[in-house]
Design an enzyme around this catalytic site. Structure first.
Site, PDB file in Angstrom:
ATOM      1  N   LYS A   1      17.455  -3.589  -0.087  1.00  0.00           N
ATOM      2  CA  LYS A   1      16.934  -2.830  -1.234  1.00  0.00           C
ATOM      3  C   LYS A   1      17.366  -1.375  -1.144  1.00  0.00           C
ATOM      4  CE  LYS A   1      13.607  -0.503   1.109  1.00  0.00           C
ATOM      5  NZ  LYS A   1      12.269  -0.951   1.349  1.00  0.00           N
TER       6      LYS A   1
ATOM      7  N   ASP B   1       9.568  -4.356  -3.727  1.00  0.00           N
ATOM      8  CA  ASP B   1      10.028  -3.272  -2.861  1.00  0.00           C
ATOM      9  C   ASP B   1      11.242  -2.571  -3.471  1.00  0.00           C
ATOM     10  OD1 ASP B   1      10.004  -1.637  -0.675  1.00  0.00           O
ATOM     11  OD2 ASP B   1      10.684  -3.145   0.750  1.00  0.00           O
TER      12      ASP B   1
ATOM     13  N   THR C   1      11.670   1.541  -4.513  1.00  0.00           N
ATOM     14  CA  THR C   1      12.675   2.279  -3.746  1.00  0.00           C
ATOM     15  C   THR C   1      13.804   2.782  -4.634  1.00  0.00           C
ATOM     16  OG1 THR C   1      12.176   0.850  -1.851  1.00  0.00           O
ATOM     17  CG2 THR C   1      14.152   2.189  -1.700  1.00  0.00           C
TER      18      THR C   1
ATOM     19  N   SER D   1      11.722   8.301  -2.839  1.00  0.00           N
ATOM     20  CA  SER D   1      12.621   7.426  -2.095  1.00  0.00           C
ATOM     21  C   SER D   1      13.820   8.205  -1.567  1.00  0.00           C
ATOM     22  CB  SER D   1      13.112   6.283  -3.000  1.00  0.00           C
ATOM     23  OG  SER D   1      14.221   5.620  -2.433  1.00  0.00           O
ATOM     24  N   ARG D   2      14.017   8.157  -0.263  1.00  0.00           N
ATOM     25  CA  ARG D   2      15.153   8.858   0.348  1.00  0.00           C
ATOM     26  C   ARG D   2      16.486   8.304  -0.150  1.00  0.00           C
ATOM     27  NH1 ARG D   2      12.899   7.722   6.249  1.00  0.00           N
ATOM     28  NH2 ARG D   2      11.976   6.034   5.038  1.00  0.00           N
ATOM     29  N   ASN D   3      16.552   6.995  -0.284  1.00  0.00           N
ATOM     30  CA  ASN D   3      17.808   6.365  -0.705  1.00  0.00           C
ATOM     31  C   ASN D   3      18.126   6.688  -2.159  1.00  0.00           C
ATOM     32  OD1 ASN D   3      18.537   4.475   1.708  1.00  0.00           O
ATOM     33  ND2 ASN D   3      16.344   4.241   1.408  1.00  0.00           N
TER      34      ASN D   3
ATOM     35  N   VAL E   1      16.291  10.152   7.492  1.00  0.00           N
ATOM     36  CA  VAL E   1      17.205   9.015   7.602  1.00  0.00           C
ATOM     37  C   VAL E   1      17.334   8.330   6.249  1.00  0.00           C
ATOM     38  CG1 VAL E   1      17.583   6.748   8.654  1.00  0.00           C
ATOM     39  CG2 VAL E   1      16.680   8.639  10.029  1.00  0.00           C
TER      40      VAL E   1
ATOM     41  N   GLU F   1      18.318   4.977   5.007  1.00  0.00           N
ATOM     42  CA  GLU F   1      18.548   3.655   5.595  1.00  0.00           C
ATOM     43  C   GLU F   1      19.663   2.871   4.927  1.00  0.00           C
ATOM     44  OE1 GLU F   1      13.953   4.231   5.568  1.00  0.00           O
ATOM     45  OE2 GLU F   1      15.677   4.756   4.314  1.00  0.00           O
TER      46      GLU F   1
END
Length: 230
Positions: free
Chosen positions: A79, A132, A136, A142-144, A167, A169
């Site tokens: 994801k 999820d 995300t 959301s970092r991504n 980070v 991911e």
């Protein structure tokens, strides 16, 4: 955020029932975003899964169990790659409809790989899959997604990660996703295109063009057209 004392208490209860730390980590896999109150617990052992479900359940924290630990882990990892793609689309100025289509086709890629790996199809339509992925791929927290937005605006991957400050991911998951795709012979064009952007092999504009000009496809299996509904 669950208080550390509460979590420590849960593990203390588990140890009292004969589960050591290794067993708990081996059999119980969290699936589902940290940004949602609905949460999935995947475990091949029904008794352990239901024990943890009962221990953590409350009026503000709801848990569902699943025996598909591999599917939950796969959804939880991939994801992040699709969230990068969604962020890239946002950074390019694409609208909600475009992002919704991208997220939908992203879960299709994850589901195809999961099916090839023997995972349960229902997993990817549930909390550990589409649930999820939605949060995300759309949340500003959301970092991504945030990293993807920076990439879409032309920021280099290294600088994008620096600006996110944590980070990302999805970047780390890309190599494994590509290896699994090749090993199981599963087509994953969004994953491949995101990797090409991250590796500097194409611009984000070229990535969009490549995805949009792929050959015609059916959303359903070809055999579905053989069914008659009259």
């Amino acid at each position: 955020m669950i208080a550390k004392e509460y979590v420590d208490g849960i593990f203390r209860r588990l140890r009292e029932h004969g589960y050591d730390e290794g067993t708990m980590m081996l059999y119980i896999t969290g699936g589902g975003g940290c940004l949602v109150k609905n949460f999935g617990k995947a475990s091949a052992d029904r008794v352990k899964a239901e024990f943890v479900q009962e221990a953590f359940m409350g009026d503000t924290f709801r848990i569902y169990t699943s025996p598909d630990a591999v599917g939950a882990e796969l959804g939880g990892a991939l994801k992040n790659v699709i969230a990068l793609a969604s962020g890239i689309a946002s950074g390019l100025g694409c609208g909600d409809n475009a992002r919704a289509a991208l997220i939908t086709r992203g879960i299709a890629e994850i589901s195809r790989l999961g099916a090839a790996m023997g995972c349960r199809e229902q997993t990817f339509g549930g909390l550990a899959g589409i649930g999820d992925l939605i949060v995300t791929a759309t949340s500003i927290h959301s970092r991504n997604n945030r990293c993807g937005m920076l990439l879409g605006q032309g920021v280099a991957p290294e600088e994008a990660v620096r600006q996110v400050g944590m980070v990302v991911e999805g970047l780390n998951a890309l190599p494994a996703a590509l290896r699994l795709s090749a090993h199981y012979g599963v087509e994953m064009p969004i994953v491949e295109t995101v990797d090409a952007v991250v590796q500097g092999q194409m611009s984000v504009e070229e990535a969009v063009h490549q995805l949009m000009t792929r050959g015609q496809k059916s959303e359903l299996n070809r055999s579905a057209f053989d069914n008659r509904y009259d």
